[in-house]
Design an enzyme around this catalytic site. Structure first.
Site, PDB file in Angstrom:
ATOM      1  N   GLY A  89       0.826  -1.201   0.000  1.00 35.68           N
ATOM      2  CA  GLY A  89       0.000   0.000   0.000  1.00 35.68           C
ATOM      3  C   GLY A  89       0.860   1.251   0.000  1.00 35.68           C
ATOM      4  O   GLY A  89       1.965   1.255  -0.517  1.00 35.68           O
ATOM      5  N   LEU A  90       0.328   2.300   0.602  1.00 41.40           N
ATOM      6  CA  LEU A  90       1.004   3.599   0.661  1.00 41.40           C
ATOM      7  C   LEU A  90       1.419   4.082  -0.720  1.00 41.40           C
ATOM      8  O   LEU A  90       2.544   4.498  -0.931  1.00 41.40           O
ATOM      9  CB  LEU A  90       2.234   3.525   1.576  1.00 41.40           C
ATOM     10  CG  LEU A  90       1.947   3.451   3.072  1.00 41.40           C
ATOM     11  CD1 LEU A  90       3.239   3.423   3.857  1.00 41.40           C
ATOM     12  CD2 LEU A  90       1.099   4.634   3.516  1.00 41.40           C
ATOM     13  N   CYS A  91       0.515   3.959  -1.669  1.00 38.35           N
ATOM     14  CA  CYS A  91       0.844   4.480  -2.987  1.00 38.35           C
ATOM     15  C   CYS A  91      -0.348   5.280  -3.524  1.00 38.35           C
ATOM     16  O   CYS A  91      -0.751   5.141  -4.659  1.00 38.35           O
ATOM     17  CB  CYS A  91       1.270   3.381  -3.941  1.00 38.35           C
ATOM     18  SG  CYS A  91       0.292   1.897  -3.853  1.00 38.35           S
ATOM     19  N   GLY A  92      -0.911   6.104  -2.664  1.00 38.60           N
ATOM     20  CA  GLY A  92      -1.967   7.005  -3.093  1.00 38.60           C
ATOM     21  C   GLY A  92      -3.180   6.258  -3.591  1.00 38.60           C
ATOM     22  O   GLY A  92      -3.568   5.232  -3.038  1.00 38.60           O
TER      23      GLY A  92
END
Lengths: 289, 129
Positions: A89-92
């Site tokens: 995750g952590l990709c907008g």
């Protein structure tokens, strides 16, 4: 008003968050370059392959004997959606955008009375499809162990998809992935891979001799074409993911910076207020004497 | 004549050559300049390019070649022969053997042929299956 100590710890924690997001942004930038290189170096193969296959398909597609991978099963009742997302995750909005496109598509097909089946590739996509669309799911491909996507990985997915096709599990397969435009823009894309669709203007340029025969080569190439398209999509996805992560982390770093500024001002003000208070107390104490 | 050898992951060779010996599915063929436009599928074997500086050999495991103004070989796996170690080769053979064992009906013959071609290629470059 929060006391000074609380403010100090908050500033420290936001600062360390900023360090992390900054580091993630730089890692993503390095990975993006590698992902773009990989996508770049696969391009010659994909282009030549599609040109040859397109030419073949144009000349053989009309005939009744055309392979089912090209002409289809004659029905579009059962639709397979292959949703390709990232493992992390952590990709907008990267994963959310792909999932949203796939969901819209699934709803539309279900509304038309078609049977929908979903194959997810990548953990994040499975998570976001699971709740409402879990009933459609027929499988999941885990790529979390793979550091660098190779053609063999794509070939494995393709083999699985082709086996299902041969078993008559679906009529039409569409892949969902994100096309890499630039660091700030990735476009979620749906692309039909079975039956194979080619741009109509595939030049029927040179007349080739075929060995062993046109049909044999077409039958040999079409399954490879599925793998090639999946591979290209995986690479595009890889670059998009890193691009999306880079801009998401850039934003996060900037937001953290703003927050630190605000908190620092607040901290300084409260410190000044405390000092002023103490001074007043001392002065009024002295006056009372 | 321009020769290109590309795999899905990268371009392996791009050379100006005199002739290319291709392990075609129906037998070897040599392509020189002004060869009739041909598309042929490949069997596992050794692909040789001849150029002014000498010869170079590549091991390919399948794919196809497009002969036109130049020769473009699209191979799913290709390596310079020197890079094919016993270990790499054993991996390929094991894969082909597994496919051959699992294959049924009409694909069984093709899978068996693929395995035989693979073993033959190993003999040529001195590796045992």
């Amino acid at each position: 008003m929060p006391n000074l100590k609380d403010l100090k710890t908050r500033i420290a924690s936001v600062k360390s968050t900023r360090k992390i997001t900054k580091a993630m942004q730089m890692v993503a930038a390095a990975k993006l370059r590698r992902a773009q290189d990989a996508a770049e170096s696969s391009r010659p193969y994909t282009e030549r392959f599609n040109a040859v296959l397109g030419g073949l398909a144009a000349s053989a597609g009309g005939s009744d004997a055309a392979p089912r991978l090209l002409s289809g099963t004659g029905s579009d009742q059962t639709q397979l959606l292959i949703v390709m997302t990232s493992e992390r995750g952590l990709c907008g909005g990267f994963n959310a955008n792909i999932a949203k496109l796939a969901k819209t598509h699934a709803d539309k097909l279900a509304g038309q009375g078609k049977t929908v089946k979903i194959l997810t590739v990548g953990k994040k996509g499975r998570e976001s499809m699971k709740r409402e669309y879990g009933k459609y799911s027929i499988g999941h491909v885990d790529l979390s162990e793979i550091k660098r996507i190779g053609y063999a990985d794509a070939a494995r997915i393709a083999a699985d998809v082709l086996k299902r096709f041969d078993a008559g599990e679906f009529d039409v397969a569409t892949i969902f992935y994100s096309k890499f435009q630039s660091v700030i823009s990735q476009t979620p894309t749906a692309q039909q891979i079975i039956p194979a669709s080619f741009e109509a203007d595939a030049e029927a340029s040179t007349l080739y001799d075929y060995e062993p025969s046109e049909e044999a080569i077409l039958a040999d190439l079409l399954p490879r074409g599925v793998a090639t398209q999946i591979f290209a999509a995986l690479l595009e996805n890889g670059a998009s993911e890193q691009g999306a992560r880079m801009s998401a982390m850039d934003n996060a770093t900037r937001n953290a910076g703003e927050m630190i500024e605000k908190l620092t001002i607040q901290y300084n003000r409260s410190r000044q207020a405390v000092i002023t208070n103490e001074l007043i107390e001392i002065i009024s104490g002295a006056e009372a004497l | 004549m321009q020769f290109e050898l590309v795999s899905p992951e990268r371009k392996l060779a791009s050379e100006e050559v005199d002739a290319v010996r291709i392990p075609g599915a129906d037998g070897d063929l040599t392509a020189m300049a002004d060869h009739a436009p041909t598309i042929t599928s490949l069997r596992p074997g050794i692909l040789t390019i001849e150029m002014s500086g000498g010869e170079r050999n590549f091991a390919v495991t399948g794919g196809f070649a497009e002969i036109g103004a130049g020769v473009t070989v699209l191979a799913e796996r290709a390596l310079p022969v020197a890079d094919v170690t016993q270990e790499v080769f054993s991996g390929w053979v094991a894969e082909a053997r597994k496919a051959s064992d699992e294959a049924v009906d009409d694909v069984a013959d093709a899978a068996a042929k693929l395995l035989a071609d693979m073993v033959a290629m190993g003999d040529t470059i001195g590796l045992s299956a």
